[in-house]
Scaffold this active site. Structure first.
Site, PDB file in Angstrom:
ATOM      1  N   LYS A  37     -21.750  -4.190 -44.307  1.00 15.54           N
ATOM      2  CA  LYS A  37     -23.071  -3.645 -44.661  1.00 15.54           C
ATOM      3  C   LYS A  37     -24.200  -4.528 -44.141  1.00 15.54           C
ATOM      4  CE  LYS A  37     -21.961  -3.773 -48.954  1.00 15.54           C
ATOM      5  NZ  LYS A  37     -20.600  -4.252 -48.682  1.00 15.54           N
ATOM      6  N   MET A 167     -14.580   0.109 -35.934  1.00 19.47           N
ATOM      7  CA  MET A 167     -13.694   0.924 -35.110  1.00 19.47           C
ATOM      8  C   MET A 167     -13.109   0.110 -33.956  1.00 19.47           C
ATOM      9  SD  MET A 167     -13.349   3.983 -36.325  1.00 19.47           S
ATOM     10  CE  MET A 167     -12.677   4.836 -34.914  1.00 19.47           C
ATOM     11  N   SER A 541     -19.459  -9.259 -92.046  1.00 19.15           N
ATOM     12  CA  SER A 541     -20.450  -8.813 -91.044  1.00 19.15           C
ATOM     13  C   SER A 541     -20.591  -9.850 -89.928  1.00 19.15           C
ATOM     14  CB  SER A 541     -21.804  -8.508 -91.692  1.00 19.15           C
ATOM     15  OG  SER A 541     -22.207  -9.497 -92.601  1.00 19.15           O
TER      16      SER A 541
END
Length: 636
Positions: A37, A167, A541
Site C-alpha cells: 500500500k 504481479m 461490584s
C-alpha cells in the site's frame, strides 16, 4: 518587462482558478500486511510530480540503505513516516497524503494492514469515496482482505478498485489474476460490493499505475491513475434534506445569538423554516454568517453560523433541520459495532457515545450476534473482542436526533468511549430505532420522590458498599441498617447473595454477568430512592465502570460509595464461605481477586480500613458521616 510580469500573473491566476474548481476524490488503500500500500501511494506521489528535489534525494539515499529490489526506489519510505513503521516495515497509523493532477485533486489515506490496527483502517474509511483494496498476487484473498472489504461495505463505500499487486513476482500470470478476481467477486457479491474495477499491477516497477505495463499485454483495462481521475464522485450531500448539528452556541454579546456548525447535508436559505431536534421547536433562518461575510444560502460541507428570527433554547448537540423533513428522534437502536480495543465490550456495560456533536450515555443490551468476516455467518455472542464486528441493541439515557447510517453518515455514525479512561473503544453505525423506543413513554406522576421523602422525614440516597468477598460488607451494612432504624429512618438493604436468589438467579459470574448483575441492582436502587428510602447496597461490584453507572443514575448528592478496604490475603484468610479455597483449587472460576479483577474505588466518599476498624466501629463512622452530610436530618 511589465507586460511579461502581467502575463505571468495572469497565467498563475488562471492556474489557481482551474485548480480551485477541480473535483476532489477521497480514497483509501487497504489490504493485508506487506501488500504494497505505501509503495503504491509513494509511486502515485512520484509520478504526479508531488515530490520536491530534497525529498527525492533523501528517498534515493534511504532506498540505497534498505537495499531495494533491482536498485529501484523504495516509494514506501515516502509514506511510512513513523520511526516505528520503518523499523517494523509496516504501516501503523493512518497516513493522509494530498496530490493533484491536471484533472482532479486527491486525498488518500494509507491505512494499516496489520490486524492489530484495524481500528485505524475504520478511521481512514469513514470519509472515503472509493477504496483501493490491495492483494499480494502470491497470497491471494486473505482474512484481512475480507475483513477490510466487509468494513468498506459497512461504511457505505460502494466503489472498489481491486489492485492485484506484485504481479512481477508471479511472472505477470493472467491465470493467477483471473483466479484471484473470481474468488474476490464471489465474496464481494455477498456483502453488496458490485462496482469493482480490477487492475493487475506492480507498484515497485510502475506497471499499470500511471502508464500501462509492457509485461501484461493481456490486460485491456484502465491504469490506476486513469481510473482515479475519471471515476464519478458522488455529489449527493447537497441534494439531501438540510441538517446542521450544532457545535457551538455563539454569544459574543447580548445582541447576537447564533448557532455554529458544519452543514452535514442539504442546502439552507435565508427565510427557510427549520425545526430544532430533539425539542421539535420551529423557527425561520434570519441570517447565515461566515468568516467571509453573510450569505443568502449555504450548502453541505460549509461551516456557518445561523441566526433565527425567534428565541429558541438550542444547545450543542442539537440538530437544526428542514422543518418539513426532520430526522427521527429515539433513544433505543439496533446498530453494528466494530470493536477497537483490547478490553472486550461487555453486554450491559455503559459507555459514552459521541454521535455528531452530541455526547450521551449508551448501554449495550443485548449483543444480538457477531459476524464471521470469512463466512459471513452470524454467531451468538455476549461480548465483542478486538476487531470483532457485531450487531447490538443500544439503550441511551436520552432521545437523540438521528438518521440511519446508510442515509446520513454524520447523524448515523458514532463512537463508544470508556467513561474512565476516555479511550475510544468502538465505532458503530445506527440502523433503525427500536419500536419500543417510540411506544414507551415516561408517565408523569403527582406523587414524586420529594413527596415520599418528606413523608418519611429523610433524604433518600444510596449507600453503596464495595470490596472483596470476605471484606465484611454485609456485616457492616447490616449494622448500619440497625443503627438507622433505631433513629427512625426508613431503609432497605440489597445484599449480593440475597439478590441472586431471586432477581438475578439467572446470572453467573462471568464478566458480562457481573456487569448485568450490577446494572439490575442499580436500577432497583434507583426505584427505591424514588420511593424515598435510604438504600444500602452490599455488592462486590468489582468494576469501576458499573459503579460509576450506578452513580450517574441518581441525582448529585444521592450516591455514597463506601470502600470496605481489606487486603486480599486477609480476606482469603477469613474465607468464611470457603470460596477462596475453591477458587484456588480451580473449582470456582471467575472469582474476584483470584482469576477475575477487582478495581478499587479512586474517589469514594467513605473509605473504611478494616485492619484499623472493627465492623462496629466502621458502622458507627459511616453513620456519623451520613449525619454530618445532613442525610439523617428530619428537615428535608
Amino acid at each position: 518587462m511589465a507586460h511579461q510580469s502581467e502575463l505571468i500573473a495572469t497565467d498563475i491566476e488562471a492556474y489557481l482558478q482551474a485548480h480551485q474548481h477541480k473535483s476532489l476524490l477521497r480514497f483509501i488503500t487497504c489490504g493485508s500486511v506487506d501488500d504494497g500500500k505505501s509503495s503504491l501511494i509513494g509511486r502515485l506521489l512520484y509520478e504526479s510530480k508531488m515530490i520536491f528535489e530534497d525529498q527525492l534525494a533523501a528517498l534515493e539515499a534511504d532506498s540505497r540503505k534498505v537495499g531495494t529490489r533491482g536498485g529501484e526506489l523504495d516509494f514506501a519510505l515516502l509514506v511510512d513516516g513513523l520511526a516505528a513503521e520503518r523499523e517494523q516495515g509496516i504501516t501503523i497509523d493512518v497516513a493522509y497524503r494530498f496530490f493533484s493532477t491536471d484533472k482532479r485533486k486527491f486525498i488518500v489515506a494509507d491505512t494499516p494492514g496489520h490486524e492489530q490496527y484495524t481500528r485505524n483502517m475504520v478511521t481512514g474509511a469513514s470519509t472515503a469515496d472509493l477504496a483501493v483494496i490491495l492483494i499480494d498476487a502470491r497470497k491471494g484473498v486473505l482474512t484481512q482482505t475480507r475483513r477490510h472489504s466487509f468494513l468498506v461495505s459497512l461504511l457505505g463505500i460502494r466503489r472498489v478498485v481491486l489492485a492485484v499487486n506484485k504481479m512481477d513476482l508471479v511472472g505477470y500470470s493472467h491465470e493467477i489474476f483471473t483466479t484471484i478476481l473470481q474468488e474476490y467477486r464471489d465474496f464481494a457479491g455477498q456483502i453488496g460490493l458490485e462496482d469493482i474495477t480490477a487492475i493487475p499491477m506492480s507498484a515497485v516497477y510502475g506497471d499499470n499505475i500511471v502508464d500501462p505495463g509492457t509485461n501484461m499485454s493481456w490486460y485491456r483495462g484502465p491504469t490506476l491513475m486513469h481510473h482515479l481521475e475519471t471515476v464519478e464522485v458522488d455529489e449527493e450531500l447537497s441534494t439531501k434534506p438540510f441538517r446542521l448539528p450544532v457545535q457551538w452556541v455563539n454569544r459574543p454579546n447580548h445582541e447576537f445569538r447564533g448557532f455554529a456548525g458544519r452543514i452535514a447535508s442539504g442546502t439552507v436559505h435565508r427565510g427557510d423554516r427549520i425545526r430544532v431536534l430533539p425539542s421539535g421547536r420551529e423557527s425561520r433562518i434570519a441570517g447565515i454568517v461566515t468568516a467571509n461575510g453573510n450569505l443568502d444560502s449555504a450548502m453541505a460541507g460549509q461551516s456557518v453560523t445561523l441566526t433565527l428570527d425567534t428565541e429558541i433554547d438550542i444547545s450543542r448537540g442539537d440538530v437544526i433541520a428542514a422543518a418539513d423533513v426532520p430526522p427521527q428522534v429515539a433513544d433505543q437502536f439496533e446498530a453494528t459495532i466494530v470493536w477497537m480495543h483490547d478490553e472486550p465490550m461487555l453486554q450491559g456495560r455503559s459507555y459514552l457515545m459521541k454521535i455528531g456533536t452530541r455526547m450521551v450515555s449508551a448501554t449495550v443490551a443485548p449483543v444480538k450476534h457477531k459476524i464471521n468476516v470469512n463466512t459471513l455467518e452470524q454467531t451468538a455472542a455476549e461480548r465483542l473482542e478486538l476487531n470483532d464486528i457485531g450487531v447490538c441493541e443500544l439503550e441511551l439515557d436520552r432521545p437523540i436526533p438521528f438518521e440511519p447510517y446508510a442515509t446520513d453518515h454524520t447523524l448515523g455514525g458514532f463512537i463508544l468511549i470508556d467513561r474512565l479512561s476516555n479511550n475510544t473503544m468502538g465505532a458503530g453505525l445506527l440502523h433503525f430505532a427500536l419500536r419500543r423506543s417510540h411506544n414507551v413513554h415516561w408517565q408523569a406522576l403527582d406523587v414524586n420522590k420529594q413527596v415520599r421523602s418528606q413523608l418519611k422525614a429523610q433524604k433518600a440516597c444510596v449507600l453503596w458498599l464495595t470490596g472483596l468477598s470476605g471484606a465484611g460488607k454485609s456485616t457492616i451494612a447490616n449494622l448500619i441498617e440497625k443503627r438507622l432504624l433505631s433513629r427512625g429512618r426508613h431503609t432497605y438493604l440489597l445484599d449480593g447473595d440475597n439478590v441472586r436468589h431471586g432477581l438475578n438467579k439467572d446470572l453467573g459470574f462471568t464478566a458480562q454477568d457481573r456487569v448485568e448483575n450490577i446494572r439490575r441492582v442499580a436500577e432497583v436502587a434507583k426505584l427505591m430512592v424514588d420511593a424515598g428510602l435510604i438504600v444500602l447496597v452490599s455488592f462486590i461490584s468489582p468494576f469501576r465502570a458499573e459503579r460509576r453507572m450506578a452513580r450517574e443514575l441518581l441525582e448529585p448528592g444521592e450516591f455514597f460509595e463506601v470502600f470496605v478496604d481489606t487486603p486480599l490475603a486477609v480476606a482469603e484468610e477469613r474465607d468464611v464461605k470457603g470460596l477462596y479455597k475453591k477458587a484456588r483449587s480451580g473449582e470456582l472460576k471467575n472469582f474476584t481477586g483470584i482469576d477475575s479483577p477487582y478495581e478499587p474505588p479512586e474517589n469514594c466518599e467513605i473509605h473504611i480500613d478494616t485492619l484499623k476498624l472493627s465492623s462496629e466501629q466502621a458502622a458507627d463512622r459511616i453513620v456519623e458521616q451520613l449525619a454530618a452530610a445532613g442525610l439523617l436530618s428530619s428537615k428535608i
